[in-house]
Enzyme design. Structure first.
Site, PDB file in Angstrom:
ATOM      1  N   GLU A  61       1.568  -0.403  -5.173  1.00  0.00           N
ATOM      2  CA  GLU A  61       0.909   0.639  -5.878  1.00  0.00           C
ATOM      3  C   GLU A  61       1.579   2.167  -5.412  1.00  0.00           C
ATOM      4  O   GLU A  61       1.781   2.459  -4.895  1.00  0.00           O
ATOM      5  CB  GLU A  61      -0.562   1.093  -4.413  1.00  0.00           C
ATOM      6  CG  GLU A  61      -1.128   2.282  -4.494  1.00  0.00           C
ATOM      7  CD  GLU A  61      -1.800   2.920  -3.446  1.00  0.00           C
ATOM      8  OE1 GLU A  61      -3.353   2.967  -3.888  1.00  0.00           O
ATOM      9  OE2 GLU A  61      -1.665   2.066  -2.226  1.00  0.00           O
ATOM     10  N   ASP A  73       0.928  -1.392  -0.377  1.00  0.00           N
ATOM     11  CA  ASP A  73      -0.200  -0.134   0.517  1.00  0.00           C
ATOM     12  C   ASP A  73       0.727   1.120   0.348  1.00  0.00           C
ATOM     13  O   ASP A  73       1.816   1.702   0.607  1.00  0.00           O
ATOM     14  CB  ASP A  73      -0.893   0.373   1.500  1.00  0.00           C
ATOM     15  CG  ASP A  73      -2.174   0.851   0.997  1.00  0.00           C
ATOM     16  OD1 ASP A  73      -3.091   1.362   0.735  1.00  0.00           O
ATOM     17  OD2 ASP A  73      -1.499   1.969   2.213  1.00  0.00           O
TER      18      ASP A  73
HETATM   19  C1  NOJ Z   1      -4.478   2.919  -0.258  1.00  0.00           C
HETATM   20  C2  NOJ Z   1      -5.948   1.961  -0.605  1.00  0.00           C
HETATM   21  O1  NOJ Z   1      -5.727   1.331  -1.354  1.00  0.00           O
HETATM   22  C3  NOJ Z   1      -7.037   2.676   0.516  1.00  0.00           C
HETATM   23  O2  NOJ Z   1      -8.146   1.794   0.200  1.00  0.00           O
HETATM   24  C4  NOJ Z   1      -6.449   3.349   1.554  1.00  0.00           C
HETATM   25  O3  NOJ Z   1      -7.400   4.090   2.024  1.00  0.00           O
HETATM   26  C5  NOJ Z   1      -4.967   4.003   1.241  1.00  0.00           C
HETATM   27  N1  NOJ Z   1      -3.797   3.436   1.287  1.00  0.00           N
HETATM   28  C6  NOJ Z   1      -4.763   4.463   2.950  1.00  0.00           C
HETATM   29  O4  NOJ Z   1      -4.015   3.079   3.384  1.00  0.00           O
END
Ligand code: NOJ
Length: 537
Positions: free
Chosen positions: A242, A200
């Site tokens: 991500e 993440d």
């Molecule tokens: C990216 C995640 O995809 C999202 O759902 C989340 O709220 C944020 N990161 C914070 O962790």
């Protein structure tokens, strides 16, 4: 080398809490998911990405952990988790989990200790400032729900940094103890059998944050360290990240660092191409994405668990996508995105849904599919923000769509589940689910799609048509996609010399058999054809 497992994978992502409940408490759980693995095996997916599984107060749907070494008790136990990994492996499915280590929940014992005293051993695990930082109203990720990135904590008598919500304090990546702890978390889950991690918020993890500097340096070295570490523990472990950053920065994340990155740019351009019924944005995306080093790979997607992020489009482009797919203010989020599932965005038109997924799955990279998309599930815009698309899986006509026996569900079902569910579609060869099964199975017979090169076939074609090819030492496949509603004919004779007994392997509807000259290929409105040109023995 392109034999790496992830380059030929088909990834499916889900939240355990909305997939299948086994004990009637209204919340999905691991045992429920184990009971549905056969469904996933039949669908043909090879890798399961689980959204956060750790204990959490759930203020950000699990992206706010209080213990990285456990599973949320609502989901089951660590024992259940290892059973899941084992059963999945028996069916040829690997499991990867979300690794959310940019921040923790403010209820995490590390943060509770850190705020309690400047002498806490965990104080330096977080990012503090004694004064109000001048940039504290910059860099918010959730505009409208978040108005600062530094918040004063009265217990700590200091300001702490949080890139996301104020209940998600950022860990301090410059602290060697934090780096070691992140590696230990990875080792723990690898030891329990996972095949890797969806990381993440990677650009934020590696920020060397300091008060008053809204653009801190990034510590890419940490990604190299982490890659080395996980690879020592498990040679084929995957880091899928991500990292929604500018195209020019993307390559910094590859090369001995991360194996795969979600292609956010392609995602936005796919949405634009579908909205405008014009393949040009996809052609641009294929041309503009940087060449990847050996072993690196894109992960493609149409929908994920967040809003469709259109922030990297120009204002005009964004306006076109909003007009087509998010016409009501209530469908939009954070001034940049759309909080909807794909099927309703495409007017629940089966032809367009299949066209869109055929296009995604045939482009270069590893396809990622969100649960329920294979059924054409809809959204519930009465739910807050991103929860609109995080509703329970629709399994059957039974009570609560077969998701749970309970009387109160973690989230309401989307209306219409009595007719839109997996059981109804399983028994219908014309259904979207049956089509997804055929499409994924066809893809698994075409290794050049994920791992090979993907080329736009730059010849004269009717308006709205995209012709592209996947080429590898295993052979070559040609793809035609008509993004408009108008039927047409495509001339691909320039490829005839390169073809050896061409054969159609997938299409929207029975066309006349392919002729060797590839000269007159009919294409329906919103039609698609996958034509195998060659297969090397
Ligand atoms: C990216 C995640 O995809 C999202 O759902 C989340 O709220 C944020 N990161 C914070 O962790």
């Amino acid at each position: 080398m392109n034999e790496r497992w992830y380059s030929k994978a088909v990834v499916y992502c889900l939240d355990i809490d909305t997939f299948q409940d086994s004990d009637g408490d209204g919340v999905g759980d691991i045992r429920g998911l184990i009971g549905r693995l056969d469904y996933l095996a039949r669908l043909g997916i090879t890798c399961l990405w689980l959204h956060p599984i750790h204990p959490s107060p759930n203020r950000d749907d699990g992206y706010d952990a209080t213990d990285f070494y456990n599973v949320d008790p609502r989901f089951g136990t660590l024992g259940d988790f290892t059973e899941l990994v084992h059963e999945a492996r028996n069916l040829g499915i690997r499991v990867i989990i979300d690794l959310v280590v940019n921040h923790v929940s403010n209820e995490h014992p590390w943060f509770q200790s850190a705020r309690s005293s400047p002498d806490s051993p965990y104080r330096d695990w977080f990012v503090w400032s004694d004064e109000a930082p001048s940039d504290r109203r910059q860099g918010m990720v959730f505009p409208g729900e978040q108005d600062e990135t530094w918040t004063y904590d009265r217990t700590a008598k200091a300001w702490f940094y949080h890139r996301f919500y104020d209940f998600q304090p950022d860990l301090n990546i410059t602290n060697p103890q934090v780096r070691e702890e992140i590696k230990k978390i990875c080792s723990f889950w690898l030891q329990l059998g996972v095949s890797g991690f969806r990381m993440d918020a990677v650009p934020f993890i590696i920020e060397r944050t300091e008060p008053g500097n809204p653009n801190p340096e990034k510590d890419f070295e940490f990604l190299s360290e982490l890659r080395q570490h996980v690879q020592w523990r498990q040679g084929d472990a995957l880091l899928l990240a991500e990292a929604n950053v500018e195209p020019a920065e993307l390559t910094d994340y590859f090369g001995g660092r991360l194996h795969m990155l979600f292609d956010f740019m392609l995602n936005a351009r796919l949405m634009l191409a579908l909205a405008r019924q014009d393949p040009e944005p996809v052609i641009d995306a294929l041309r503009d994405t940087p060449a990847l080093p050996d072993g690196a790979q894109w992960a493609t997607f149409l929908r994920n668990h967040d809003e469709v992020d259109l922030s990297r489009l120009t204002a005009d482009q964004r306006a076109d996508v909003f007009e087509a797919f998010g016409p009501d203010e209530n469908m939009r989020l954070y001034d940049r995105g759309i909080r909807r599932r794909l099927a309703p965005m495409l007017g629940n038109d089966m032809r367009r849904i299949q066209l869109a997924y055929s296009l995604q799955f045939s482009l270069r990279g590893t396809p990622v599919l969100r649960y329920g998309e294979e059924l054409g599930m809809g959204e519930d815009l009465s739910l807050d923000g991103r929860m609109a698309i995080r509703t329970p899986m629709q399994w059957s006509q039974a009570k609560n769509a077969g998701f749970s026996d309970g009387d109160s569900l973690v989230r309401p079902l989307v209306e219409g589940w009595e007719t839109l569910n997996a059981t109804v579609q399983r028994n219908d060869r014309q259904s979207l689910l049956s089509w997804f099964e055929r499409m994924i199975h066809t893809l698994r017979e075409a290794p050049e799609v994920g791992a090979g090169s993907c080329q736009h076939v730059d010849v004269q074609v009717p308006r709205g048509v995209l012709a592209h090819r996947a080429i590898d030492r295993t052979g070559s496949v040609l793809f035609l996609h008509n993004l408009t509603d108008t039927a047409c004919e495509v001339d691909m004779s320039s490829l005839a010399a390169d073809a050896d007994h061409p054969v159609e392997v997938l299409s929207d509807e029975g066309y006349d058999p392919i002729t060797e000259d590839l000269a007159k290929l009919a294409l329906n409105g919103y039609g698609f054809r996958w034509i195998r040109l060659r297969r090397e023995p």
